[in-house]
Design an enzyme around this catalytic site. Structure first.
Site, short mmCIF file in Angstrom:
data_model
loop_
_atom_site.label_atom_id
_atom_site.label_comp_id
_atom_site.label_asym_id
_atom_site.label_seq_id
_atom_site.Cartn_x
_atom_site.Cartn_y
_atom_site.Cartn_z
N LYS A 89 -0.40 2.42 3.55
CA LYS A 89 -1.80 2.14 3.79
C LYS A 89 -2.19 0.89 4.67
O LYS A 89 -1.52 0.36 5.14
CB LYS A 89 -2.31 1.78 2.26
CG LYS A 89 -2.30 3.04 1.20
CD LYS A 89 -2.90 4.47 1.52
CE LYS A 89 -2.40 5.48 1.07
NZ LYS A 89 -2.65 5.66 -0.34
C1 LIG Z 1 -2.44 6.48 -1.64
C2 LIG Z 1 -3.54 7.13 -2.47
C3 LIG Z 1 -3.69 6.77 -3.80
C4 LIG Z 1 -2.56 6.18 -4.73
O1 LIG Z 1 -2.27 4.97 -4.43
P1 LIG Z 1 -0.95 4.24 -4.88
O2 LIG Z 1 -1.14 2.68 -4.82
O3 LIG Z 1 0.21 4.94 -4.41
O4 LIG Z 1 -1.07 4.75 -6.58
C5 LIG Z 1 -4.88 7.24 -4.24
N1 LIG Z 1 -5.72 7.98 -3.75
C6 LIG Z 1 -5.49 8.27 -2.44
C7 LIG Z 1 -6.67 9.12 -1.75
C8 LIG Z 1 -4.36 7.88 -1.85
O5 LIG Z 1 -4.07 8.13 -0.51
#
Ligand SMILES: *Cc1c(COP(=O)(O)O)cnc(C)c1O
Length: 397
Positions: free
Chosen positions: A203
């Site tokens: 991310k």
């Molecule tokens: C990565 C992601 C999540 C989950 O994030 P985590 O920190 O791994 O729980 C939720 N929604 C979207 C759209 C994502 O891309």
């Protein structure tokens, strides 16, 4: 055919600086590795960055979404509306409560929940009695909407919030892709009742695993703080002596100081990361503009794109090759791709449990047939960038 790269280029990689490694090492040497001063610092600095009143660090966005729904008191008699195009996390958290996830189709350009797709869902899948909005299918009461800022292009927050107010719904934004992003004159993190960010490895910024909930609701923030750590009424770091009180059956969703130390440095570096991603996306858009049958992503018309992802759509009737061949040929050239996302209603669990009818989601289906995400991350070199550009142009030109 072009010669392929010597090494595999993944579609995303984290950028970890020596400063970040040093900051983490200091925490490791300090003797306090779990939730402590670094978590507090990260929460404060993150809150200052986005302009949120309350910021609560957790160990994933999934945990954050779960805790936001817990804070609004979601039950098995309830439902929540989210986008058909998202990661399973957004809809699975609704299922944690035994509640029903109702899916909106997405717009055909940015693949987002929009005021139009939301209103269409309310019209076709819900009943409104002037006080409560209920699911036509199960009769469950709809309590919230969970829009997703897919790829970092921001949803129409004013439009969505207006509809949510009208139907007495909370707004919980999945901002896993939207750090840092601006909508109109305010950062994402300050719009809905709750905003949830992800610091997963790929991310905008990472803490390995991690997430942040922002809200201006003080009471809800206190609830989330308690429930992220066993329902204990005080955080470990300001607990005097041995005494503590458990006031509910909470969860183990706290962030560690090890993770927060990485977050503090990533936050400082985030503007540079964003600038580099924006630059790569701009170069891609310039270089690919002449390719036939390819729909390119746009700058955010209502704000500032985070450029978390660079997604294109391949029209199989016009483009030189279809999406699947493009993915295959890029892989042969050692270039990774991904797909964001397989629609929720296509997954066996959701199909079996909620019997969604894919015919009700034509735009989500078209996106699923045509979309591909190309490599985009701050650590990509000029040479990496050129490899992707040359390969895509060679395959589709
Ligand atoms: C990565 C992601 C999540 C989950 O994030 P985590 O920190 O791994 O729980 C939720 N929604 C979207 C759209 C994502 O891309």
């Amino acid at each position: 055919m072009l010669t392929s790269r010597k090494t595999f280029l993944p579609f995303a990689l984290p950028s970890i600086s020596e400063d970040a490694i040093e900051e983490v090492a200091q925490v490791l040497r300090s003797g306090w590795v779990t939730s402590g001063p670094k978590v507090k610092q990260f929460e404060m600095e993150f809150g200052d960055f986005v302009g949120s009143k309350e910021s609560i660090a957790v160990n994933s966005a999934t945990a954050g979404l779960h805790l936001a729904l817990e804070a609004i008191g979601l039950t098995a008699n309830d439902a929540a509306i989210t986008s058909a195009i998202t990661f399973t996390a957004t809809s699975e958290v609704i299922c944690y409560f035994g509640a029903e996830p109702i899916l909106t189709d997405v717009d055909p350009i940015h693949n987002l929940m929009t005021p139009d797709t939301l209103l269409e869902t309310i019209k076709t899948k819900c009943d409104w009695n002037g006080k409560e909005l209920k699911s036509k299918k199960t009769g469950k009461q709809i309590k919230a909407i969970l829009p997703v800022h897919l790829a970092g292009y921001t949803c129409d927050m004013e439009g969505l919030i207006k509809i949510a107010k009208e139907y007495h719904l909370y707004v919980i934004e999945d901002a896993a892709h939207a750090f840092p992003a601006v909508h109109k004159d305010k950062m994402i993190g300050t719009w809905g009742d709750f905003t949830v960010f992800s610091f997963y490895a790929t991310k905008g910024i990472t803490t390995g695993e991690g997430g942040m909930v922002t809200t201006s609701n003080k009471e809800a923030a206190e609830r989330i703080r308690k429930m992220r750590l066993h329902g204990i009424n005080r955080d470990a770091f300001n607990r005097p002596g041995w005494y503590y009180e458990v006031v509910d059956a909470g969860y183990k969703y706290n962030m560690t100081d090890i993770a927060a130390a990485l977050g503090v440095i990533q936050l400082k570096e985030s503007h540079g990361f964003w600038e580099r991603r924006t630059e790569i996306a701009k170069h891609y858009n310039e270089e690919f503009s002449s390719l036939k049958g390819i729909k390119l992503p746009k700058e955010d018309a209502n704000g500032i794109h985070s450029w978390h992802l660079y997604r294109i759509e391949v029209d199989p009737k016009i483009a030189k090759v279809g999406r699947d061949s493009l993915v295959e040929e890029l892989k042969e050239r050692n270039i990774g791709t991904s797909l964001h996302f397989i629609p929720i209603f296509e997954h066996p669990y959701y199909k079996k449990t909620f019997q969604y009818n894919r015919k009700e989601y034509p735009n989500a289906c078209q996106m699923y047939d045509r979309s591909v995400s190309l490599p985009l991350f701050a650590g990509m070199s000029k040479a990496d960038e050129k490899d992707v550009i040359d390969a895509v142009k060679d395959i589709l030109g």
